[in-house]
Design an enzyme around this catalytic site. Structure first.
Site, PDB file in Angstrom:
ATOM      1  N   GLY A 134       0.853  -1.075  -0.126  1.00  0.00           N
ATOM      2  CA  GLY A 134      -0.120  -0.012  -0.028  1.00  0.00           C
ATOM      3  C   GLY A 134       0.879   1.304   0.141  1.00  0.00           C
ATOM      4  N   VAL A 186       1.226   3.656   2.165  1.00  0.00           N
ATOM      5  CA  VAL A 186       1.938   3.835   3.600  1.00  0.00           C
ATOM      6  C   VAL A 186       3.122   2.645   3.762  1.00  0.00           C
ATOM      7  CG1 VAL A 186       1.746   3.800   6.114  1.00  0.00           C
ATOM      8  CG2 VAL A 186       0.468   5.146   4.675  1.00  0.00           C
ATOM      9  N   CYS A 218      -3.207  10.402  11.629  1.00  0.00           N
ATOM     10  CA  CYS A 218      -2.059  11.240  10.845  1.00  0.00           C
ATOM     11  C   CYS A 218      -2.296  12.847  11.226  1.00  0.00           C
ATOM     12  CB  CYS A 218      -2.079  11.066   9.345  1.00  0.00           C
ATOM     13  SG  CYS A 218      -3.718  11.156   8.768  1.00  0.00           S
ATOM     14  N   GLN A 254      -6.634  19.226   5.587  1.00  0.00           N
ATOM     15  CA  GLN A 254      -5.870  17.763   5.320  1.00  0.00           C
ATOM     16  C   GLN A 254      -5.570  17.338   3.896  1.00  0.00           C
ATOM     17  OE1 GLN A 254      -8.468  16.493   9.305  1.00  0.00           O
ATOM     18  NE2 GLN A 254      -7.713  14.777   7.669  1.00  0.00           N
ATOM     19  N   HIS A 271      -0.494  17.436   5.924  1.00  0.00           N
ATOM     20  CA  HIS A 271      -1.540  17.906   6.522  1.00  0.00           C
ATOM     21  C   HIS A 271      -1.062  19.026   7.362  1.00  0.00           C
ATOM     22  CE1 HIS A 271      -3.882  14.485   5.478  1.00  0.00           C
ATOM     23  NE2 HIS A 271      -4.064  14.106   6.956  1.00  0.00           N
ATOM     24  N   ASN A 295       1.875  13.303   6.240  1.00  0.00           N
ATOM     25  CA  ASN A 295       0.758  12.610   6.497  1.00  0.00           C
ATOM     26  C   ASN A 295       1.156  11.120   6.366  1.00  0.00           C
ATOM     27  OD1 ASN A 295      -0.181  14.109   4.299  1.00  0.00           O
ATOM     28  ND2 ASN A 295      -1.741  12.074   3.960  1.00  0.00           N
TER      29      ASN A 295
END
Length: 355
Positions: free
Chosen positions: A17, A19, A134, A161, A259, A332
């Site tokens: 993914g 992240v 986050c 965000q 963010h 983030n």
């Protein structure tokens, strides 16, 4: 405990993914504490080969046996997958560091930010440690540093965000909308004209290109959103202030990653601008970039791809000598997700090795 050369074995769950990709980059660039690194993902991603620490590693499908011999497992998967598999991994002997929202408010699961409450990582009766949201992470390192000196009494924040906070679908939606509106100089000048022009809203309730959307997360009672309640509840838990007054408004902005948060923090003691700047300048994980007379303050364009929390626009309130206003930016996908998870895993690794 299974270790190669005395080093803990690590699993990255959700390695394919957005992240997870950042996690692999961090594992390749931070201090090498690990023995085996095992990459785990859904069955449809099994067999892919990803590079970590200069070596191609094959992704394996998630299963109970996938956690055998693993000391620490970093999870970045949807809430329902964490709810199912984190207890299984813990039951097979791994310490789970979970980046989902599943366990954050579980009183038996510590919610850890290494710069703020690292000692909590050692108290994990379920074998699970939670990583904060986050947006909370974008502000809590700076606010936590000030709290340690001045005593936080009340927190009012407005977040800005990025699209990536809604996952890859958020990024893809923003780019697709920008492609559609890029050639027009009339859009956004008449009510409603953006809605048909951008087409698909994706994970957002309104157009994001050329717009800001005062909504992030899912609906909660009283008109609140899940993101706003996360800031409130997680800040209280991390700081150990269960009665802290927190007021949050979360806004989605047309930024890809990073963010930002406008913070009004009221403390128990008087705090000057210079006093706050001094604390922030000396705090780990914080970069103070606060020279507005020279146009120096953090923006997402400056901060994306970096690890620290960046702080600027520090001001003592004109109406309350115990209050400070400031502006915070944090990537983030890095500190807001992958980096904090990796830092928690490193805390646990040092603990295990020292036993």
């Amino acid at each position: 405990m299974s270790r190669a050369g005395g080093r803990p074995a690590l699993a990255v769950v959700g390695a394919t993914g957005a992240v997870g990709t950042v996690m692999l980059d961090l594992l390749s660039t931070r201090a090498d504490l690990w023995g085996e690194i095992r990459l785990i993902a859904s069955p449809r991603s099994a067999g892919r080969r990803l590079r970590v620490r200069g070596i191609e590693v094959e992704v394996i499908a998630i299963s109970p046996e996938a956690f055998d011999g693993i000391d620490i497992a970093m999870f970045d998967v949807p809430d329902d997958i964490s709810a199912q598999w984190a207890p299984i991994a813990a039951g097979r002997g791994a310490v789970v560091v979970d980046n989902s929202g599943t366990f954050r408010m579980d009183p038996a699961v510590p919610l850890v930010v290494p710069e703020v409450n690292p000692d909590q990582a050692a108290h994990r009766p379920k074998g699970i440690i939670a990583n904060p949201n986050c947006t909370t992470l974008s502000l809590i390192i700076a606010v936590g540093a000030l709290h340690g000196v001045f005593g936080l009494a009340e927190l009012t924040v407005a977040s800005y965000q990025a699209a990536s906070g809604a996952g890859q679908a958020g990024i893809d939606t923003l780019y697709a909308q920008l492609d559609k509106v890029a050639g027009s100089r009339t859009l956004g000048q008449r009510a409603g004209d953006l809605r048909p022009a951008v087409g698909d809203f994706g994970p957002f309730p309104a157009p994001l290109a050329l717009n800001v959307v005062p909504w992030a997360g899912s609906v909660r009672p009283g008109g609140w959103t899940s993101e706003e309640l996360k800031i409130r509840n997680e800040s209280r838990k991390i700081l150990g202030l269960p009665d802290l007054r927190v007021h949050a408004t979360c806004v989605r902005v047309p930024v890809v990653t990073t963010h930002s948060v406008a913070v009004h923090a009221r403390f128990e003691r008087e705090v000057t601008r210079e006093g706050a700047q001094r604390v922030l300048r000396d705090s780990p994980g914080v970069v103070l970039n606060d020279e507005p007379e020279r146009g120096e303050f953090p923006t997402p364009a400056d901060v994306v791809g970096t690890d620290p929390t960046w702080v600027g626009r520090v001001r003592q309130s004109l109406d309350d000598p115990c209050a400070i206003d400031l502006f915070v930016c944090g990537d983030n996908l890095r500190k807001g997700a992958a980096l904090n998870t990796a830092q928690i895993a490193e805390l646990v690794a040092h603990e295990l090795v020292s036993r």
